[in-house]
Write an enzyme that holds these catalytic residues in place. Structure first.
Site, PDB file in Angstrom:
ATOM      1  CD  GLU A  72      -1.644  -0.782   3.432  1.00 28.79           C
ATOM      2  OE1 GLU A  72      -1.899   0.268   4.013  1.00 28.79           O
ATOM      3  OE2 GLU A  72      -2.200  -1.864   3.671  1.00 28.79           O
ATOM      4  CB  CYS A  76       2.821   7.639   3.145  1.00 27.49           C
ATOM      5  SG  CYS A  76       3.301   6.486   4.441  1.00 27.49           S
ATOM      6  CB  CYS A 127       6.888  -5.077   8.711  1.00 21.13           C
ATOM      7  SG  CYS A 127       8.162  -4.239   9.679  1.00 21.13           S
ATOM      8  CB  CYS A 143       5.989  -2.204  16.338  1.00 20.58           C
ATOM      9  SG  CYS A 143       7.652  -1.687  15.865  1.00 20.58           S
ATOM     10  CB  CYS A 171       2.759  -1.688  13.819  1.00 23.18           C
ATOM     11  SG  CYS A 171       2.888  -1.299  12.079  1.00 23.18           S
ATOM     12  CD  GLU A 190      13.303  -0.184   9.876  1.00 20.37           C
ATOM     13  OE1 GLU A 190      12.348   0.268  10.523  1.00 20.37           O
ATOM     14  OE2 GLU A 190      14.277   0.530   9.552  1.00 20.37           O
ATOM     15  CB  SER A 217      10.038   6.602   9.343  1.00 19.27           C
ATOM     16  OG  SER A 217       9.677   6.173  10.628  1.00 19.27           O
ATOM     17  CB  SER A 230       9.517   4.610  15.149  1.00 14.21           C
ATOM     18  OG  SER A 230       9.015   4.940  13.881  1.00 14.21           O
ATOM     19  CG  LEU A 231      11.688   7.759  21.394  1.00 14.17           C
ATOM     20  CD1 LEU A 231      13.043   7.091  21.423  1.00 14.17           C
ATOM     21  CD2 LEU A 231      11.821   9.218  21.864  1.00 14.17           C
ATOM     22  CG  HIS A 232       6.587   4.656  18.871  1.00 15.25           C
ATOM     23  ND1 HIS A 232       6.194   5.847  18.296  1.00 15.25           N
ATOM     24  CD2 HIS A 232       6.733   3.792  17.825  1.00 15.25           C
ATOM     25  CE1 HIS A 232       6.105   5.701  16.987  1.00 15.25           C
ATOM     26  NE2 HIS A 232       6.433   4.483  16.671  1.00 15.25           N
ATOM     27  CB  CYS A 288       1.658   1.260   9.156  1.00 10.68           C
ATOM     28  SG  CYS A 288       2.519   2.758   9.300  1.00 10.68           S
TER      29      CYS A 288
HETATM   30  N1  SAH Z   1       9.424   0.649  10.129  1.00 13.83           N
HETATM   31  C1  SAH Z   1       9.543   2.070  10.075  1.00 13.83           C
HETATM   32  C2  SAH Z   1       8.638   2.753   9.079  1.00 13.83           C
HETATM   33  C3  SAH Z   1       7.226   2.286   8.956  1.00 13.83           C
HETATM   34  S1  SAH Z   1       6.104   2.724  10.227  1.00 13.83           S
HETATM   35  C4  SAH Z   1       9.389   2.661  11.450  1.00 13.83           C
HETATM   36  O1  SAH Z   1       9.109   1.932  12.385  1.00 13.83           O
HETATM   37  O2  SAH Z   1       9.605   3.855  11.606  1.00 13.83           O
HETATM   38  C5  SAH Z   1       5.907   4.451  10.119  1.00 13.83           C
HETATM   39  C6  SAH Z   1       5.412   5.087  11.418  1.00 13.83           C
HETATM   40  O3  SAH Z   1       4.024   4.780  11.662  1.00 13.83           O
HETATM   41  C7  SAH Z   1       6.166   4.564  12.620  1.00 13.83           C
HETATM   42  O4  SAH Z   1       6.472   5.621  13.496  1.00 13.83           O
HETATM   43  C8  SAH Z   1       5.170   3.617  13.215  1.00 13.83           C
HETATM   44  O5  SAH Z   1       5.452   3.369  14.539  1.00 13.83           O
HETATM   45  C9  SAH Z   1       3.862   4.345  12.982  1.00 13.83           C
HETATM   46  N2  SAH Z   1       2.658   3.515  13.131  1.00 13.83           N
HETATM   47  C10 SAH Z   1       2.549   2.187  13.104  1.00 13.83           C
HETATM   48  N3  SAH Z   1       1.281   1.787  13.323  1.00 13.83           N
HETATM   49  C11 SAH Z   1       0.554   2.910  13.490  1.00 13.83           C
HETATM   50  C12 SAH Z   1      -0.815   3.167  13.757  1.00 13.83           C
HETATM   51  N4  SAH Z   1      -1.701   2.184  13.878  1.00 13.83           N
HETATM   52  N5  SAH Z   1      -1.216   4.457  13.867  1.00 13.83           N
HETATM   53  C13 SAH Z   1      -0.326   5.468  13.710  1.00 13.83           C
HETATM   54  N6  SAH Z   1       0.985   5.286  13.442  1.00 13.83           N
HETATM   55  C14 SAH Z   1       1.424   4.026  13.357  1.00 13.83           C
END
Ligand code: SAH
Length: 344
Positions: free
Chosen positions: A90, A103, A110, A114, A117, A161, A192, A215-217, A334
């Site tokens: 997508e 995007c 993947c 996470c 996700c 990723e 990212s 992506s810190l979170h 995502c």
């Molecule tokens: N693997 C990479 C890039 C893809 S995800 C990464 O982790 O950065 C891109 C961003 O979307 C990341 O920050 C990810 O954590 C976030 N993301 C994943 N699932 C999401 C969701 N359901 N809602 C909002 N952002 C989300």
């Protein structure tokens, strides 16, 4: 057969030179592909008939198949593309005040796992080829061509990723960045990563101007371990060292993405931990409202709580932005659309 969209300008020049032809032909072909956006060798009218036949015999110019496109009320369009082997990926086209942004995905599925996700619901099947990354961007530009509009920005934040498919991604970005390609400026391209430390270190030495987003979170290992398995391989200490190294070699501001998960990472202690973690870095925190995913228990914060966390960070003196929600009515998080298509 090789795919023409996998070829950088240099690759194509080499191809012509090997055939005993002039390398400038590569620029002609590139112009057809990326400037005129023609995808039929027969229409490349400044090439000889013989050369057109050779190209047709040796290089595949086929595109991605649009399986589905969904338009959100806010103008966001999400595409589900089918690749030549039947895999689905997508890509999303978004409109912001500063222009149109694509995007894009970097892998089929993947493996980062996470917990919040949707992309990780389906394990990685394979890396995308450079041309498949290029074609996502080219085809979104073609959607905009219908209204004479230009794609200005690329974010590699779709499924996958990007740093787990490093070489193909770098090549694809070089093609779209090329003045003879789509000529999208480096500073308008963002990658990212969830924090693949060795690749951040490699990227630091790459000498490109793409933006780096991490992506810190979560700002403690305890919480980040729960959300992101990658943290067990590369904890925050290692991640921050790699980022400092990147900062030393590149005079660029780093973005930290921080999803707002209700009652998980939105407390005052989280704000304080963020401040401590990024102290002294040229960086800012981009707070992202969470798009809820059926398959897990996480909830999005409401607007009030998002603003409260934003204010907490401001009070701590942290540079912070709050991202607008996009495409929530069309499963634009995502991997959501693809997962729905495959798991249905
Ligand atoms: N693997 C990479 C890039 C893809 S995800 C990464 O982790 O950065 C891109 C961003 O979307 C990341 O920050 C990810 O954590 C976030 N993301 C994943 N699932 C999401 C969701 N359901 N809602 C909002 N952002 C989300």
């Amino acid at each position: 057969m090789n795919y023409i969209y996998d070829y950088s300008l240099k690759d194509l020049e080499n191809y012509f030179v090997e055939k005993g032809l002039k390398p400038y032909k590569a620029k002609q072909v590139f112009k057809w592909l990326y400037e005129k956006r023609i995808h039929d060798f027969d229409l490349m009218s400044d090439l000889s008939k013989d050369l057109i036949e050779t190209l047709k015999d040796e290089l595949c110019i086929s595109r991605l198949n649009i399986v589905k496109s969904q338009k959100s009320k806010d103008g966001t369009i999400k595409f589900l593309f089918e690749l030549h082997d039947g895999s689905l990926i997508e890509s999303v086209l978004m409109h912001f005040d500063y222009g149109y942004s694509a995007c894009i995905s970097s892998q089929v599925g993947c493996n980062m796992g996470c917990s919040f996700c949707a992309s990780g619901l389906l394990k990685k099947q394979r890396d995308l080829q450079s041309g498949e990354i290029v074609l996502q961007i080219l085809m979104l530009q073609e959607e905009l061509d219908k209204q004479n509009l230009r794609l200005g920005n690329i974010v590699v934040m779709g499924t996958g990723e990007p740093f787990d498919n490093y070489d193909n991604l770098m090549k694809a970005l070089a093609i779209v960045n090329d003045p003879f390609g789509l000529a999208i400026g480096s500073r308008h391209i963002s990658i990212s990563t969830c924090g693949l430390v060795p690749m951040i270190e490699r990227f630091a030495k790459e000498n490109v101007q793409y933006n780096l987003a991490v992506s810190l979170h979560a700002a403690t290992d305890e919480l980040r371990n729960k959300l992101m398995p990658i943290n067990k391989a590369y904890n925050l200490d290692k991640l921050m060292s790699a980022i400092k190294y990147y900062s030393e070699l590149n005079n660029r501001r780093i973005t930290f993405e921080y999803l707002l998960l209700n009652d998980v990472n939105d407390r005052e202690e989280d704000a304080k931990a963020i401040k401590k973690l990024i102290k002294g870095l040229n960086a800012y925190i981009n707070l992202i409202p969470y798009n809820e995913v059926e398959e897990n228990e996480y909830q999005s914060v409401n607007d009030e709580k998002a603003l409260r966390f934003y204010d907490m960070l401001k009070k701590e003196g942290v540079a912070v932005t709050l991202r607008q929600k996009r495409g929530t009515d069309i499963d634009a998080a995502c991997g959501q659309l693809r997962a729905k298509e495959i798991l249905k």
